[in-house]
Design an enzyme around this catalytic site. Structure first.
Site, PDB file in Angstrom:
ATOM      1  N   ASP A 258       0.876  -1.164   0.000  1.00 65.89           N
ATOM      2  CA  ASP A 258       0.000   0.000   0.000  1.00 65.89           C
ATOM      3  C   ASP A 258       0.919   1.222   0.000  1.00 65.89           C
ATOM      4  OD1 ASP A 258      -2.118   1.736   0.058  1.00 65.89           O
ATOM      5  OD2 ASP A 258      -3.182   0.716   1.679  1.00 65.89           O
TER       6      ASP A 258
HETATM    7  C1  BGC Z   1      -5.095   3.195   0.072  1.00 72.38           C
HETATM    8  C2  BGC Z   1      -5.129   2.244  -1.111  1.00 72.38           C
HETATM    9  C3  BGC Z   1      -4.955   3.016  -2.394  1.00 72.38           C
HETATM   10  C4  BGC Z   1      -3.639   3.782  -2.323  1.00 72.38           C
HETATM   11  C5  BGC Z   1      -3.332   4.585  -3.567  1.00 72.38           C
HETATM   12  C6  BGC Z   1      -3.880   4.098   0.041  1.00 72.38           C
HETATM   13  O1  BGC Z   1      -4.002   5.097   0.986  1.00 72.38           O
HETATM   14  O2  BGC Z   1      -5.123   2.467   1.268  1.00 72.38           O
HETATM   15  O3  BGC Z   1      -6.341   1.539  -1.118  1.00 72.38           O
HETATM   16  O4  BGC Z   1      -4.989   2.162  -3.486  1.00 72.38           O
HETATM   17  O5  BGC Z   1      -3.703   4.684  -1.229  1.00 72.38           O
HETATM   18  O6  BGC Z   1      -4.218   5.631  -3.727  1.00 72.38           O
END
Ligand code: BGC
Length: 718
Positions: A258
């Site tokens: 993530d």
């Molecule tokens: C989220 C993800 C997301 C990523 C990119 C993170 O804060 O948990 O689900 O895909 O950001 O935007």
């Protein structure tokens, strides 16, 4: 003849599998060949972001960059390469698809597939190889800020939808990135909390949808979660990524972190992470950039480990952007809007219709008051979570005007102010729950003059947001006061709630006769809602999670495990998540899992299993008859739960093991035939670290919801 056809089909399938295997063998050879010629530096370049949403390819071999984008609500608008600001494109308006819990409420895997195909086609149009979707963490705790993105509290429903979403996306040669692996069930402290989850709960509750999406959906990428699981960050969790995902489940694709969810170079590299992604540079300083190169040179990470990561990435690139079947895609087309409409119209849940006010009888209605901020609000954007620059989003007011405006006057009053922003402090948001008496008075004055009042309340994408959890289950913005006042002024008041997670509806359930639940329901939300109100669509959504009477009834709160102590959230309820908890503890929910009404009625009869005694490896064939006894056609969601009788170990009161959504014409009886594998009735024995099938008596329940059991039968396992 039947036999000949069966043989011919088997021959075709075998031929296809053989051809696939052959092409996989050829691909492996091709990848190995490239790998042999790559420098270590080139390999490392592929293992970390080189911008916010991409990682490097290998230009000298014609391997393109890997590009990704959020999901899950649709393909996010283009942002700048190195910061989150809009790139100000004019070609990135997309279809806004219904949110995760809306898809789950359809109880229809075909809708999840439809969703995936749209996502895949639009990703292609935007030249994205990976869509960071679907997200399907278990809805463990009703306050979780991302419940609206996720599917359900039930691992089986979750799995059936996850498989089809992934298949849909990947049918377009775009990789799905299933997220967030694993046990990321609260937003509060999500990037520091250590979740303690016993292996049985992981295997029975938190893993099944990931396993199914990998093994049956063939997901190409997995996103590791921010949190720790049992003491180790998910991005460097050997048990999670190496042992379970890659070795046990045979995951062939790549694990990406993530955003900024990596904590150490060597641990992450050796424990299964393949690509580090994040939010800001300098990119060459990231854990998987220069420090990883140094770790390989000093022998802490082997070249073999690096090669495995690169192989996985090349494999997924060859299946996506470099696939010969890769299409140019299409974006925000009428066909995509129709898909969004179909999903939305199957997701709406009729909670109460005691006065038979719905469907609205158009001939008798001269005037409709549409009241509430949510009637005019668009949900494609808001809060921290990824949104969509929607090409169009039909609000409730627009939908109602288009479906009723020719025969009735449709007027609007704001009713309440949604004074809440996700990135405000609590002090800045103070007073958000207070009613606005002036707006209430205006709404009441309007409602007094009309035949019908449609009150659109609920939450919005600021109030339910990534990055924070709600503090309680209360409806925000003084909505209850508005409901009370408008309902007193107009006896024909319909309550429409738009939200993505459970709320406290005790008072509304007690005092109001007509309640409809909608969601953040995408580009066509208003049309779908209006068609349900008008009866053009007979509602067939069913709740994908339990609405508790009070927060204290829900397991994480009852056991005081949310948000956790000292950054540790001990999931003490184990496998008793969602209805498994309420059933086993004999706690009545406000609205149970699987609940939802229709404009018609269904009766169940003749539940029969094909045998009375089964053994390991068998499958139970279950047949049932369902009759539509009403005057209109409708879709019923037939739910099959299994209970183990007199178990020697803790088993939930019942567990969903199959379901089927079927359309039945009025007066008709439909046969329902489903199979349940005996092996799927096993529980995970924590001590023996193995799945066990308990011998003895079981009950199968054919049900219209988890609390509305219509037929039962018993069988034995030897
Ligand atoms: C989220 C993800 C997301 C990523 C990119 C993170 O804060 O948990 O689900 O895909 O950001 O935007």
């Amino acid at each position: 003849m039947k036999y000949t056809i069966a043989c011919f089909m088997a021959f075709l399938v075998a031929g296809e599998v053989l051809a696939q295997n052959k092409s996989e063998v050829a691909l492996t050879a091709k990848i190995n060949n490239i790998l042999r010629k790559m420098t270590l530096e080139e390999k490392i370049q592929m293992l970390h972001g080189n911008a916010l949403f991409s990682s490097a390819g290998v230009p000298r071999f014609g391997i393109p960059e890997l590009t990704c984008d959020d999901g899950p609500l649709g393909v996010r608008e283009e942002i700048k390469r190195f910061d989150w600001a809009s790139a100000n494109w004019t070609t990135d308006s997309a279809t806004f698809l219904p949110n995760g819990s809306a898809i789950a409420a359809t109880w229809n895997p075909a809708m999840a597939h439809k969703y995936g195909v749209v996502i895949g086609e639009e990703a292609n149009a935007r030249q994205k190889n990976i869509m960071l979707a679907p997200a399907f963490n278990i809805c463990r705790m009703p306050l979780c800020g991302r419940t609206y993105e996720y599917y359900s509290e039930d691992p089986y429903l979750n799995s059936q939808l996850a498989i089809q979403s992934v298949k849909g996306i990947q049918s377009q040669h775009v990789a799905a990135c299933i997220k967030h692996f694993a046990a990321n069930n609260q937003e509060l402290n999500r990037d520091s909390v250590n979740t303690i989850v016993d292996e049985r709960a992981l295997r029975e509750i938190y893993f099944p949808a990931f396993k199914a999406a990998v093994q049956q959906g063939n997901a190409y990428t997995v996103m590791s979660a921010y949190n720790k699981l049992n003491g180790y960050w998910c991005s460097e969790n050997d048990f999670l990524l190496n042992k379970v995902l890659k070795n046990e489940w045979g995951f062939k694709g790549a694990v990406m972190s993530d955003w900024s969810g990596v904590h150490h170079t060597v641990a992450a590299a050796n424990n299964g992470l393949d690509i580090e992604m994040g939010s800001s540079g300098p990119y060459d300083q990231w854990y998987f950039a220069k420090p990883l190169l140094a770790a390989v040179k000093s022998g802490q990470v082997s070249v073999k480990t690096i090669d495995d990561k690169v192989r996985r990435i090349l494999w997924l690139i060859y299946h996506t952007s470099m696939s010969s079947n890769h299409s140019t895609g299409s974006i925000a087309t009428p066909a995509h809007a129709k898909a969004a409409y179909d999903i939305a119209s199957e997701s709406i849940v009729l909670l109460k219709n005691d006065a038979h006010l719905l469907p609205l009888k158009v001939n008798n209605i001269r005037s409709i008051a549409v009241i509430g901020d949510n009637a005019v609000r668009r949900f494609a954007l808001g809060g921290y979570g990824a949104g969509v620059k929607a090409q169009h989003e039909i609000t409730a007011l627009e939908g109602i005007k288009s479906r009723f405006g020719k025969t009735a006057s449709v007027t609007f009053a704001q009713g309440y102010k949604a004074n809440y922003l996700a990135n405000n402090t609590d002090a800045q948001n103070a007073g958000y729950d207070q009613p606005d008496q002036m707006l209430i008075d205006q709404a009441v004055a309007l409602a007094k003059t009309t035949d019908i009042a449609i009150l659109c309340i609920g939450s919005n994408r600021e109030f339910e947001s990534e990055g924070h959890d709600r503090k309680n289950l209360k409806l925000p913005f003084g909505e209850q006061e508005l409901v009370n006042a408008v309902s007193a002024a107009n006896p024909n008041t319909i309550i429409v709630i738009m939200a993505g997670a459970p709320y406290d509806l005790n008072q509304i359930k007690k005092s109001n006769h007509t309640i409809v639940w909608s969601w953040f329901n995408g580009s066509e939300a208003g049309n779908a809602l209006a068609d349900v109100l008008k009866g053009i669509v007979n509602p067939s959504g069913r709740l994908p999670f339990t609405f508790p009477v009070s927060l204290g009834d829900s397991p994480a709160t009852a056991l005081n495990t949310y948000p956790g102590n000292n950054m540790t959230a001990d999931y003490k309820e184990g496998i008793l998540v969602g209805y498994r908890w309420y059933d086993t503890k004999n706690i009545d929910p406000l609205y149970c899992f699987g609940y939802g009404l229709s404009y018609t009625n269904f009766t169940y009869s003749d539940l029969v299993t094909n045998k009375k005694v089964y053994k390991r490896g068998d499958k139970i064939t279950v047949s049932l008859k369902v009759k539509n006894t009403g005057a209109v056609a409708g879709k019923e969601v037939v739910q099959f739960y299994i209970s183990k009788l007199n178990s020697t170990v803790l088993r939930p009161g019942k567990e969903l093991k199959a379901f089927k959504k079927i359309m039945i014409a009025p007066g008709q009886t439909a046969p329902v035939l489903i199979n349940i594998a005996i092996n799927d009735l096993a529980y995970f024995n924590d001590k023996l670290k193995n799945w066990m099938i308990e011998p003895g008596q079981y009950k199968i329940l054919a049900a219209a919801s988890s609390r509305d059991i219509r037929q039962t039968a018993t069988f034995n396992i030897k």
